[in-house]
Structures are given as C-alpha cells and as structure tokens.
Design an enzyme around this catalytic site. Sequence first.
Site, PDB file in Angstrom:
ATOM      1  N   HIS A  15      31.852  33.889  43.401  1.00  0.00           N
ATOM      2  CA  HIS A  15      33.046  34.516  43.983  1.00  0.00           C
ATOM      3  C   HIS A  15      33.827  35.336  42.949  1.00  0.00           C
ATOM      4  O   HIS A  15      34.062  36.528  43.111  1.00  0.00           O
ATOM      5  CB  HIS A  15      33.998  33.443  44.534  1.00  0.00           C
ATOM      6  CG  HIS A  15      33.365  32.400  45.379  1.00  0.00           C
ATOM      7  ND1 HIS A  15      33.052  32.605  46.703  1.00  0.00           N
ATOM      8  CD2 HIS A  15      32.980  31.115  45.101  1.00  0.00           C
ATOM      9  CE1 HIS A  15      32.526  31.502  47.209  1.00  0.00           C
ATOM     10  NE2 HIS A  15      32.466  30.593  46.263  1.00  0.00           N
TER      11      HIS A  15
HETATM   12  C1  BDR Z   1      37.353  30.192  45.104  1.00  0.00           C
HETATM   13  O1  BDR Z   1      37.750  28.824  45.011  1.00  0.00           O
HETATM   14  C2  BDR Z   1      37.481  28.319  43.742  1.00  0.00           C
HETATM   15  O2  BDR Z   1      36.898  27.055  43.823  1.00  0.00           O
HETATM   16  C3  BDR Z   1      36.590  29.306  43.045  1.00  0.00           C
HETATM   17  O3  BDR Z   1      36.859  29.346  41.663  1.00  0.00           O
HETATM   18  C4  BDR Z   1      36.919  30.622  43.720  1.00  0.00           C
HETATM   19  O4  BDR Z   1      37.989  31.283  43.076  1.00  0.00           O
HETATM   20  C5  BDR Z   1      36.289  30.311  46.153  1.00  0.00           C
HETATM   21  O5  BDR Z   1      36.788  29.889  47.380  1.00  0.00           O
END
Ligand code: BDR
Length: 341
Positions: free
Chosen positions: A266
């Site tokens: 992500h």
């Molecule tokens: C987001 O949530 C976090 O756990 C990750 O780092 C990312 O920024 C994904 O939903």
Amino acid sequence: MTKLLLDVDTGIDDSLALLLLLASPEAEILGISCTAGNVGARQVAINNLAWLDLCRAPEVEVCLGAEVPLIEPLKTSEETHGPQGIGWAELPAPQRTISSRHATDLWSDVARQHPGEVVGLITGPLTNLALAVKRDPELPRLLQRIVIMGGAFNHRGNTTPTSEWNVAVDPDAAKIIFDAFSGLPAERRPAVCALDVTETLEMRPEHLARLAEASGSTPVETLDPEDPIGTRSTASNPLVRHVTDAIRFYLEFHREWGHGWLAHMHDPFAAALALDDRWAETVDVTVDVELAGTLTRGTTVADWGGVWGREPNARVAVRTDPQAFFDHLITRISALARTLA
Ligand code: BDR
Ligand code: CA
C-alpha cells in the site's frame, strides 16, 4: 527534486515506502512525523530512526505528534506488522534521536518555509495532519499537494467490512482532511490511494529474490510457504536481510487472512505517486467519510455519479501498472542496498 513531508505509522509497508524514498535521488525528505497506528507513535519514531541509520541517510528530522486519535480509542495492529511494527526484522537501536519539535509545528513551519513547494505524503492515520490543519488552516494552500494512502471505495475493507485501516483508526481526522482540502484547484487535489488500487500491488517471494539478486546479496532466498513461521533471513546484505525479515511477517499475515502467500504494498505505492504522478490513472471525485454509521463509521464514500452536486475534492487512483511498479521498487531499493554492502 521533490520536497517531501511524511506522516507515517511505520509499519512494514511504511518501511518500504521510506526505503523507496531514501533510494530516490529526486526525493528530498524535509521531515517525518509519526502517528500512532500500526504501533504506538514512539515505536513508529524508533522504527523510522532505525531505518534512517541503517541506510546511512542524511540527517532527517523525525517528530512526534499526537499519540492517540482525535476521538476514537487507539487501536494498534501488531498482528499485522509484528511486535515492533517491522515484522520479524530486528534493526539495531538507532543512534539518532526524536526531535523536540511537535509534528504539527513541523508541518506548518516547513510548509511556510517553502510555500507551494512541499508534497505531503501520509501513509498512516490522518491525526497529525488534522491537528496541523486545525492549528494552521492555511496549510492546504501552502502545500503543493498531498498524497494519502487510505480508504476503500468499491472494495471490501481491511479493518471493518467497509473501512480501511488508516481511516478507521482516526475517521474524524480523515473527515477533517477531506473537508479542509476541498476547493483547491484540480491539480492540487489530494491524491488518494485506496485499497481498490493498493491491493493490486502483490509482493511475492519472487520479488524479494529479485531484490536480493540485484543487490548482490547471497544467498538469494525464495521464501517458502512451508518454512516455519518466523524463519529468519541469512542474506549477506543488511538491507536485504532486514527487508526480507519484515516482509516474511507480512506474507504470513496476508496468508492468514486468506490473501495467499503475498503482501500488499500500500504505502510504497503512495510514495511512488508522491514523486511521480504518472504512477496512477486517477478520477476526480468528491470523497467524504462516514462518522455516524453504527456499522460503517470510518467508511470512505466516493460520489462517482456526482449526485451530491459538490466539487470534487480528491483524485482517486483507480489503476496502476503493478509489474512496472515492482520493477521500479526493486531497481531503486537494490541500488540503495548495494551502497550498504
Ligand atoms: C494501511 O494500513 C496499514 O496497516 C498499512 O501500513 C497501510 O498504510 C493499509 O490499509
Ligand atoms: Ca501505514
């Protein structure tokens, strides 16, 4: 050069985002603020300092802000990111220290020093940025633009059935940001990297093997789903070793949640987009955050059909090229790893 301010909740994929930026000669990181999310804010700061040390990065200010969301009780996610937020990686304790400047001051001071020049990248809950905007309402106009990893639109949530982690941890902060960044010229609207696109970025063991190979690290390891949980890397290159240990945890987590032996990247995607707009096809749309729903608090809603009659306030990423993205990530991070061998 792109001047950057980061707000992060490091985090395995936040770590990869930071590494990508440190490996990108066109990125100038002017400061990092730390938000509680994946782990507590102090641990986030330690993780950032430790990666900076490991990469022998130039001095970068790392600030703490709020240690809890605006209203919502704090949730953290060690089961996703490991006991310290960096999976199975055990980085040496950092020599660098946390700045005495508060995160909200960092954002306001730096944006005012370089009006119209700074790109903000937020890969954690939006708490610090919301507080900074409350304190300095000019901020949305002082920043060049912001890139947010957050939200889920036509996609299942990863925290509740309909909400994404960064928004779910602090929905009130997210709402403040989408409101405060409304009314900007089209090219300055926040770019939003939601799960719809970030879950198309599936890191697999082959990518890690390619990273090791391109870094000149030995042995080249291909993480096997049959390995005992928590098996540690023996890679000769320290960056490859720590990244492999971090990602192994993420693979184990994703498998447990039914995604398979892969890990979603992500935050590195949002980092790439902060440096180069061409990484995503985007759609301009009005985005708002549900705060009242008994089942849907923290859900992001995009008005694709324009029924609200409100000006778009976001550029939502809808498509990217995952293969090109992983080629880029591997090229950049391996070049950095080679300098540390
Ligand atoms: C987001 O949530 C976090 O756990 C990750 O780092 C990312 O920024 C994904 O939903
Ligand atoms: Ca994150």
